[in-house]
Design a protein around this motif. Structure first.
Motif, PDB file in Angstrom:
ATOM      1  N   ARG A 131       2.870   9.958   9.428  1.00 50.79           N
ATOM      2  CA  ARG A 131       1.653   9.141   9.267  1.00 50.79           C
ATOM      3  C   ARG A 131       2.024   7.667   9.116  1.00 50.79           C
ATOM      4  NH1 ARG A 131      -3.276  10.163  10.228  1.00 50.79           N
ATOM      5  NH2 ARG A 131      -3.329  12.375  10.561  1.00 50.79           N
ATOM      6  N   LEU A 132       3.076   7.434   8.319  1.00 52.57           N
ATOM      7  CA  LEU A 132       3.500   6.053   8.068  1.00 52.57           C
ATOM      8  C   LEU A 132       4.171   5.477   9.312  1.00 52.57           C
ATOM      9  CD1 LEU A 132       4.992   6.501   4.481  1.00 52.57           C
ATOM     10  CD2 LEU A 132       2.667   5.925   5.130  1.00 52.57           C
ATOM     11  N   ASN A 183      -1.328  16.613   7.985  1.00 50.68           N
ATOM     12  CA  ASN A 183      -0.236  15.967   7.250  1.00 50.68           C
ATOM     13  C   ASN A 183      -0.683  14.794   6.372  1.00 50.68           C
ATOM     14  OD1 ASN A 183      -0.914  14.233   9.240  1.00 50.68           O
ATOM     15  ND2 ASN A 183       1.125  13.952  10.069  1.00 50.68           N
ATOM     16  N   LYS A 212       3.082  10.812 -12.094  1.00 47.75           N
ATOM     17  CA  LYS A 212       2.529  12.105 -12.481  1.00 47.75           C
ATOM     18  C   LYS A 212       3.037  12.406 -13.885  1.00 47.75           C
ATOM     19  CE  LYS A 212       0.279  12.973  -8.875  1.00 47.75           C
ATOM     20  NZ  LYS A 212      -1.152  13.145  -8.916  1.00 47.75           N
ATOM     21  N   LYS A 253       0.677   3.889  -2.983  1.00 49.52           N
ATOM     22  CA  LYS A 253       0.378   5.296  -2.655  1.00 49.52           C
ATOM     23  C   LYS A 253       1.455   6.211  -3.240  1.00 49.52           C
ATOM     24  CE  LYS A 253       1.989   7.272   0.709  1.00 49.52           C
ATOM     25  NZ  LYS A 253       3.194   8.105   0.805  1.00 49.52           N
ATOM     26  N   SER A 301       4.033  14.078   6.623  1.00 47.43           N
ATOM     27  CA  SER A 301       3.246  12.897   6.239  1.00 47.43           C
ATOM     28  C   SER A 301       4.037  11.591   6.411  1.00 47.43           C
ATOM     29  CB  SER A 301       2.698  13.024   4.815  1.00 47.43           C
ATOM     30  OG  SER A 301       3.657  13.521   3.962  1.00 47.43           O
ATOM     31  N   LEU A 302       5.361  11.672   6.514  1.00 46.73           N
ATOM     32  CA  LEU A 302       6.123  10.450   6.804  1.00 46.73           C
ATOM     33  C   LEU A 302       5.752   9.942   8.206  1.00 46.73           C
ATOM     34  CD1 LEU A 302       8.340   8.618   5.533  1.00 46.73           C
ATOM     35  CD2 LEU A 302       9.983   9.830   6.943  1.00 46.73           C
ATOM     36  N   PHE A 332      10.517  15.355   1.245  1.00 41.04           N
ATOM     37  CA  PHE A 332       9.287  16.151   1.179  1.00 41.04           C
ATOM     38  C   PHE A 332       8.276  15.654   2.219  1.00 41.04           C
ATOM     39  CE2 PHE A 332       4.975  16.524  -0.667  1.00 41.04           C
ATOM     40  CZ  PHE A 332       4.876  17.907  -0.704  1.00 41.04           C
ATOM     41  N   GLU A 333       8.129  14.354   2.314  1.00 42.65           N
ATOM     42  CA  GLU A 333       7.174  13.799   3.286  1.00 42.65           C
ATOM     43  C   GLU A 333       7.621  14.071   4.724  1.00 42.65           C
ATOM     44  OE1 GLU A 333       6.022   9.754   2.742  1.00 42.65           O
ATOM     45  OE2 GLU A 333       4.723  10.268   1.065  1.00 42.65           O
ATOM     46  N   PHE A 343       0.824  -1.217   0.000  1.00 41.10           N
ATOM     47  CA  PHE A 343       0.000   0.000   0.000  1.00 41.10           C
ATOM     48  C   PHE A 343       0.857   1.265   0.000  1.00 41.10           C
ATOM     49  CE2 PHE A 343      -3.265  -2.932   1.960  1.00 41.10           C
ATOM     50  CZ  PHE A 343      -4.020  -3.002   0.800  1.00 41.10           C
ATOM     51  N   ILE A 344       2.006   1.209   0.692  1.00 40.13           N
ATOM     52  CA  ILE A 344       2.903   2.380   0.676  1.00 40.13           C
ATOM     53  C   ILE A 344       3.467   2.573  -0.735  1.00 40.13           C
ATOM     54  CG2 ILE A 344       5.144   3.251   1.501  1.00 40.13           C
ATOM     55  CD1 ILE A 344       4.439   2.001   4.232  1.00 40.13           C
ATOM     56  N   LEU A 365      -3.346  13.321  -3.296  1.00 40.69           N
ATOM     57  CA  LEU A 365      -4.419  12.322  -3.318  1.00 40.69           C
ATOM     58  C   LEU A 365      -5.741  12.986  -2.952  1.00 40.69           C
ATOM     59  CD1 LEU A 365      -2.779   9.242  -1.505  1.00 40.69           C
ATOM     60  CD2 LEU A 365      -2.891   9.708  -3.949  1.00 40.69           C
ATOM     61  N   ARG A 390       1.183   6.555  -7.046  1.00 44.09           N
ATOM     62  CA  ARG A 390       0.054   7.402  -7.450  1.00 44.09           C
ATOM     63  C   ARG A 390       0.271   8.863  -7.068  1.00 44.09           C
ATOM     64  NH1 ARG A 390      -5.537   5.848  -5.663  1.00 44.09           N
ATOM     65  NH2 ARG A 390      -6.026   7.358  -7.253  1.00 44.09           N
ATOM     66  N   ALA A 391       0.789   9.076  -5.860  1.00 48.70           N
ATOM     67  CA  ALA A 391       0.900  10.454  -5.368  1.00 48.70           C
ATOM     68  C   ALA A 391       2.086  11.198  -5.977  1.00 48.70           C
ATOM     69  CB  ALA A 391       1.007  10.471  -3.847  1.00 48.70           C
TER      70      ALA A 391
END
Lengths: 245, 319
Positions: free
Chosen positions: A85-86, B86, A24, A16, A82-83, A76-77, A12-13, B91, A19-20
């Motif tokens: 989050r993981l 965050n 692009k 994600k 947002s890193l 960046f994450e 899933f990582i 997405l 896609r993110a």
């Protein structure tokens, strides 16, 4: 913590990130243009001997493909939070890193894949041992992507990640036998070259396109790449764990 | 069984003690406020409880699992709404929430339903295809809270959830938190807005320099303030000279321009003394208000913070 959960977390990582960030349109067009421009530059310079140069160019495409986006994505994450989050998710840090490294490897695979097609179709490169060729290419992509991840977790700013990546990328391209055979370089530079994973990638890819294919050399180069991969992943995990003090 | 049991938890950063052997419990379904000045140890505590950093000493059980021995099980059962929104800008709201449900191992067949459910509870269903990066600050906060709930955590940690929000968004967020409190989710909330904690929390702990200085119900904390009553008045002129001296004799005085605030023991006696003083000094009392100390006043007294610093920190939090 079950293996199934860890594997699904990795998947899933990876998905994600693809896609993110990676899939692009600007990245895809850069991914196609980069090997084509590389091809054009070398064809215009000297159209002879491109078959010999092709494995090096494929490895070079892998270097830039894996590290260019990977270092940016992780840094960046981290900057954006947002890193975290993981890191909060119920999966191990190791699986998180593997997911991230796979993202860079897939993107690098896309770019070097274009270079492989160009090398076979336009340069007439012949792959004598497809297993060694694709095996060492996959290992190269994973190892270089792990290097990109290590660079990213070691810095805090995106520009620092780019600068530090270049610190590895350009010396690797010039020292690891992409353009000049390692054996013809001064001894000191040869010693440096053998400390860099790209040397083994170029060797393994060259061997897979060579008629004089033994067993020891391919195994040695593949073994070195495996060693680099685990070493880089281990250091990367250690650095990330330390940042969670 | 308590939702959170903290036992002598400590955290050092480069030799500096950020959290100093704190111990307390939070019951299941409780909305628990964790207040303190900047740098008091609030975020350090939360980071240890959710597995983002390791304790230097002590232990804690969250949702029945040890944060030192079984952090993955803890992570599976908690949600965190951090101070920054965050999620992934590139997405859509739907994809962000779906990713969270995947990451937290929500069974595949339950994922779309679960994501839809939280989108509906947070009035986000119309925005589900909008990219996260295109949302307003208030909507982003709502999505972040929704994302933290998609795996139905037993304990939800909210770190300054209303910081930087406009009044309307902050109000609706508080309503969501109140609603969570009525369900089975345990809420652990840090905030700079004392009135927010007063309204939402069943109990509050105040942490100062890494130590818990008080842990009680908001009403009980207010009772700990020395002053029994507060008198706020607007005078016809700025107090000075003998008027200022007289006011200071009535109680603990704070003033800004013509507005005064007195902390007094006995409201009735102090009011008549204030009017006598005003008549004597030839000033009139143009507005008057009496009341019990607020939680903010209790906070200021218990933490030893000046009101100015508290307001400065609130301002800082808003940025």
């Amino acid at each position: 913590m079950t293996l199934k959960n860890e594997l699904s977390g990795i998947y899933f990582i990876l998905w994600k990130d693809l896609r993110a960030y990676y899939f692009k349109p600007p990245n895809i067009s850069w991914g196609i243009l980069f090997p084509l421009v590389l091809t054009l530059a070398f064809t215009l310079r000297d159209p002879t001997g491109l078959t010999t140069l092709a494995p090096g160019l494929i490895a070079m495409a892998a270097v830039f493909g894996t590290t260019s986006m990977e270092a940016i994505v992780i840094t960046f994450e981290r900057r954006q939070g947002s890193l975290e989050r993981l890191l909060l998710a119920p999966i191990s840090i190791r699986s998180l890193l593997v997911g991230k490294v796979l993202g860079g490897a897939v993107f690098g695979g896309m770019i070097s894949g274009v270079m492989v097609i160009v090398s076979v179709v336009l340069f007439g490169m012949e792959v004598i041992n497809p297993l060694l060729f694709f095996g060492s290419l996959v290992l190269t992509l994973l190892t270089l992507s792990a290097l990109g991840a290590l660079v990213a977790v070691s810095v805090t700013e995106v520009f620092e990640a780019q600068t530090l990546s270049n610190f590895f990328r350009f010396p690797m391209v010039f020292l690891c036998g992409v353009f000049i055979p390692v054996e013809t370089m001064p001894l000191l530079l040869q010693m440096v070259a053998y400390l860099l994973p790209l040397t083994y990638s170029v060797n393994a890819l060259r061997l897979s396109t060579s008629q004089a294919l033994g067993l020891v050399d391919p195994l040695f180069n593949v073994g070195a790449l495996v060693l680099f991969l685990f070493l880089l992943l281990g250091v990367c995990e250690w650095v990330l764990r330390r940042s969670l003090k | 069984m308590a939702a959170i049991e903290i036992n002598r938890l400590s955290k050092y950063y480069d030799g500096l003690l950020a959290v100093d052997g704190i111990s307390f419990e939070v019951s299941r379904g409780e909305v628990f406020g964790f207040l303190g000045p900047n740098g008091a140890g609030k975020t350090s505590t939360i980071r240890m409880l959710v597995g983002l950093s390791k304790p230097s000493d002590g232990t804690a059980m969250v949702a029945g699992y040890s944060i030192t021995d079984n952090i993955v099980e803890v992570k599976r059962r908690v949600g965190l709404v951090p101070e920054v929104s965050n999620l992934y800008d590139e997405l859509s709201v739907w994809d962000n929430l779906l990713f969270m449900s995947q990451l937290y191992h929500v069974p595949r067949h339950e994922r779309p339903g679960r994501v839809n459910e939280v989108l509906q509870s947070f009035d986000l269903i119309d925005r589900k295809l909008t990219k996260f990066g295109k949302l307003s600050k208030g909507l982003k906060r709502r999505v972040v809270i929704a994302a933290s709930l998609v795996h139905e955590p037993e304990v939800l940690f909210l770190d300054e959830p209303t910081v930087g929000l406009d009044v309307v968004s902050a109000h609706s967020l508080r309503e969501y938190i109140e609603r969570l409190g009525t369900q089975e989710t345990t809420v652990f909330l840090t905030t700079h807005y004392i009135e927010e904690a007063d309204r939402l929390c069943d109990r509050i702990a105040i942490i100062v320099q890494g130590k818990i200085v008080v842990l009680d119900k908001p009403e009980e904390i207010k009772k700990r303030v020395r002053a029994q009553s507060i008198i706020r008045a607007e005078l016809s002129r700025v107090p000075d000279g003998s008027l200022l001296q007289g006011l200071r004799e009535l109680g603990e005085l704070e003033f800004e321009g013509r507005s005064i605030r007195l902390q007094v023991e006995k409201t009735g006696e102090s009011l008549s003394a204030l009017f006598n003083l005003a008549t004597q000094e030839g000033v009139s009392v143009e507005a008057l208000e009496t009341g019990r100390p607020t939680l903010e006043e209790a906070f200021v007294e218990l933490t030893g913070m000046s009101t100015d610093r508290l307001h400065a920190e609130k301002g800082g939090a808003q940025k």
